[in-house]
Design a protein around this motif. Structure first.
Motif, PDB file in Angstrom:
ATOM      1  N   ASN A 242      35.227  -9.328 -15.450  1.00 30.85           N
ATOM      2  CA  ASN A 242      35.861  -8.662 -14.932  1.00 30.85           C
ATOM      3  C   ASN A 242      36.015  -8.370 -13.038  1.00 30.85           C
ATOM      4  O   ASN A 242      36.572  -9.138 -12.930  1.00 30.85           O
ATOM      5  N   THR A 243      34.277  -8.055 -12.931  1.00 26.68           N
ATOM      6  CA  THR A 243      33.803  -8.499 -11.620  1.00 26.68           C
ATOM      7  C   THR A 243      34.259  -9.834 -11.301  1.00 26.68           C
ATOM      8  O   THR A 243      35.098 -10.063  -9.857  1.00 26.68           O
ATOM      9  N   ALA A 244      33.861 -10.382 -11.894  1.00 24.68           N
ATOM     10  CA  ALA A 244      33.476 -11.654 -10.624  1.00 24.68           C
ATOM     11  C   ALA A 244      35.084 -12.624 -11.351  1.00 24.68           C
ATOM     12  O   ALA A 244      35.639 -13.192  -9.815  1.00 24.68           O
ATOM     13  N   ALA A 245      35.804 -11.883 -12.193  1.00 27.26           N
ATOM     14  CA  ALA A 245      37.661 -12.375 -12.031  1.00 27.26           C
ATOM     15  C   ALA A 245      38.459 -11.643 -11.314  1.00 27.26           C
ATOM     16  O   ALA A 245      39.299 -12.748 -10.181  1.00 27.26           O
ATOM     17  N   SER A 246      37.749 -10.458 -10.668  1.00 24.68           N
ATOM     18  CA  SER A 246      38.545 -10.717  -9.371  1.00 24.68           C
ATOM     19  C   SER A 246      38.408 -10.716  -8.140  1.00 24.68           C
ATOM     20  O   SER A 246      39.037 -10.756  -7.423  1.00 24.68           O
ATOM     21  N   LEU A 247      36.929 -11.422  -8.129  1.00 22.21           N
ATOM     22  CA  LEU A 247      36.766 -11.265  -6.851  1.00 22.21           C
ATOM     23  C   LEU A 247      36.732 -13.197  -6.778  1.00 22.21           C
ATOM     24  O   LEU A 247      36.647 -13.880  -5.960  1.00 22.21           O
ATOM     25  N   GLY A 248      36.998 -13.672  -7.709  1.00 21.73           N
ATOM     26  CA  GLY A 248      37.785 -14.968  -7.542  1.00 21.73           C
ATOM     27  C   GLY A 248      35.884 -15.982  -8.240  1.00 21.73           C
ATOM     28  O   GLY A 248      36.301 -17.428  -7.740  1.00 21.73           O
ATOM     29  N   TRP A 249      35.029 -15.692  -8.622  1.00 21.94           N
ATOM     30  CA  TRP A 249      34.003 -16.441  -8.947  1.00 21.94           C
ATOM     31  C   TRP A 249      34.352 -17.424 -10.332  1.00 21.94           C
ATOM     32  O   TRP A 249      34.636 -17.043 -10.836  1.00 21.94           O
ATOM     33  N   ALA A 250      33.673 -18.729  -9.779  1.00 22.14           N
ATOM     34  CA  ALA A 250      34.018 -19.690 -10.700  1.00 22.14           C
ATOM     35  C   ALA A 250      32.912 -19.530 -11.844  1.00 22.14           C
ATOM     36  O   ALA A 250      31.567 -19.559 -11.679  1.00 22.14           O
ATOM     37  N   PRO A 251      33.081 -19.781 -12.821  1.00 21.55           N
ATOM     38  CA  PRO A 251      32.139 -20.219 -14.294  1.00 21.55           C
ATOM     39  C   PRO A 251      31.077 -21.240 -13.486  1.00 21.55           C
ATOM     40  O   PRO A 251      31.868 -22.739 -13.241  1.00 21.55           O
ATOM     41  N   PRO A 252      30.568 -21.021 -14.577  1.00 20.43           N
ATOM     42  CA  PRO A 252      29.513 -22.742 -14.781  1.00 20.43           C
ATOM     43  C   PRO A 252      30.556 -24.086 -15.077  1.00 20.43           C
ATOM     44  O   PRO A 252      30.506 -25.642 -14.186  1.00 20.43           O
ATOM     45  N   MET A 253      31.613 -24.127 -15.932  1.00 22.09           N
ATOM     46  CA  MET A 253      31.916 -24.717 -16.088  1.00 22.09           C
ATOM     47  C   MET A 253      32.992 -26.349 -15.164  1.00 22.09           C
ATOM     48  O   MET A 253      33.441 -26.613 -14.662  1.00 22.09           O
ATOM     49  N   ALA A 254      33.012 -24.887 -14.547  1.00 19.56           N
ATOM     50  CA  ALA A 254      34.214 -25.324 -12.326  1.00 19.56           C
ATOM     51  C   ALA A 254      33.067 -25.860 -11.899  1.00 19.56           C
ATOM     52  O   ALA A 254      33.239 -26.792 -10.786  1.00 19.56           O
ATOM     53  N   TRP A 255      31.604 -26.077 -12.074  1.00 20.80           N
ATOM     54  CA  TRP A 255      30.918 -26.837 -11.140  1.00 20.80           C
ATOM     55  C   TRP A 255      30.669 -28.021 -11.793  1.00 20.80           C
ATOM     56  O   TRP A 255      29.879 -28.446 -12.510  1.00 20.80           O
ATOM     57  N   ASP A 256      30.724 -29.091 -10.678  1.00 19.83           N
ATOM     58  CA  ASP A 256      29.852 -30.452 -10.841  1.00 19.83           C
ATOM     59  C   ASP A 256      27.745 -30.808 -10.965  1.00 19.83           C
ATOM     60  O   ASP A 256      27.955 -29.218 -10.105  1.00 19.83           O
ATOM     61  N   ASP A 257      27.655 -30.320 -11.310  1.00 19.68           N
ATOM     62  CA  ASP A 257      26.476 -30.710 -10.490  1.00 19.68           C
ATOM     63  C   ASP A 257      26.272 -30.858  -9.367  1.00 19.68           C
ATOM     64  O   ASP A 257      25.002 -30.244  -7.927  1.00 19.68           O
TER      65      ASP A 257
END
Length: 201
Positions: free
Chosen positions: A166-181
């Motif tokens: 919930n903290t990550a979602a509220s701060l807009g932190w992207a999950p791993p699948m959102a990042w290319d290496d």
């Protein structure tokens, strides 16, 4: 044959090579490391930089092409710099934020990194350089956990993981699948599926 075609290049200008090595050294890469990474002997490296002090000869104006190519291929990054050197903190911050989005708490991340929770909190929120050793540790941890959820075997663990998500979602932190290496370390890149103003820089 190359001489006949006028394309033989036994030597190239040494100054670009010298400037590149000076930049590497200024960034924290020592002469022995440059020699090891390039495969060029330390004596040759020193001769290109300073000339032959014993003979009183100045730095050479030209070097062999293969020497230039080998030295110019050496770069300063997390894989080559010493542990205490500082590197851009973008990749470290994004990797830890991505793990929090999976439910990994700051306490669990701190345990894995063998630091305290205060340090993890600072790494998660600060836009500042980090030590190379810290960046390497965060990269190893991310590679280990990016596709794993934290343990949720009891009510306490489930509550802690949900709170982290919930903290990550509220701060807009992207999950791993959102990042290319090849994008996660680039400050100019944005995570996939999020608008730029929602993405953690």
């Amino acid at each position: 044959r190359l001489m006949a075609y006028g394309s033989w290049q036994p030597f190239v200008e040494a100054e670009p090579v010298r400037l590149h090595m000076e930049a590497l050294r200024a960034a924290g890469l020592g002469t022995p490391t440059i020699a090891r990474l390039s495969g060029i002997s330390r004596n040759s490296i020193m001769r290109i930089l300073h000339g032959n002090c014993a003979r009183g000869t100045p730095p050479p104006r030209h070097v062999r092409p293969e020497t230039a190519v080998a030295i110019l291929a050496v770069v300063c990054d997390v894989g080559t710099l010493p542990e205490t050197a500082y590197v851009d903190g973008t990749g470290t911050r994004r990797r830890l934020q991505a793990l929090v989005s999976l439910g990994w708490t700051q306490k669990r991340l701190a345990e894995h990194l063998t630091v305290d929770s205060t340090t993890v909190s600072a790494l998660l929120g600060a836009e500042r350089p980090v030590r190379c050793g810290t960046a390497r540790a965060a990269r190893r941890l991310y590679d280990e956990l990016w596709d794993q959820a934290p343990p949720e075997t009891n009510r306490h663990e489930r509550h802690a993981a949900n709170r982290a998500r919930n903290t990550a979602a509220s701060l807009g932190w992207a999950p791993p699948m959102a990042w290319d290496d090849d994008a996660i370390d680039d400050p100019r890149s944005s995570p996939k599926g999020l608008r730029r103003n929602e993405a953690a820089a």
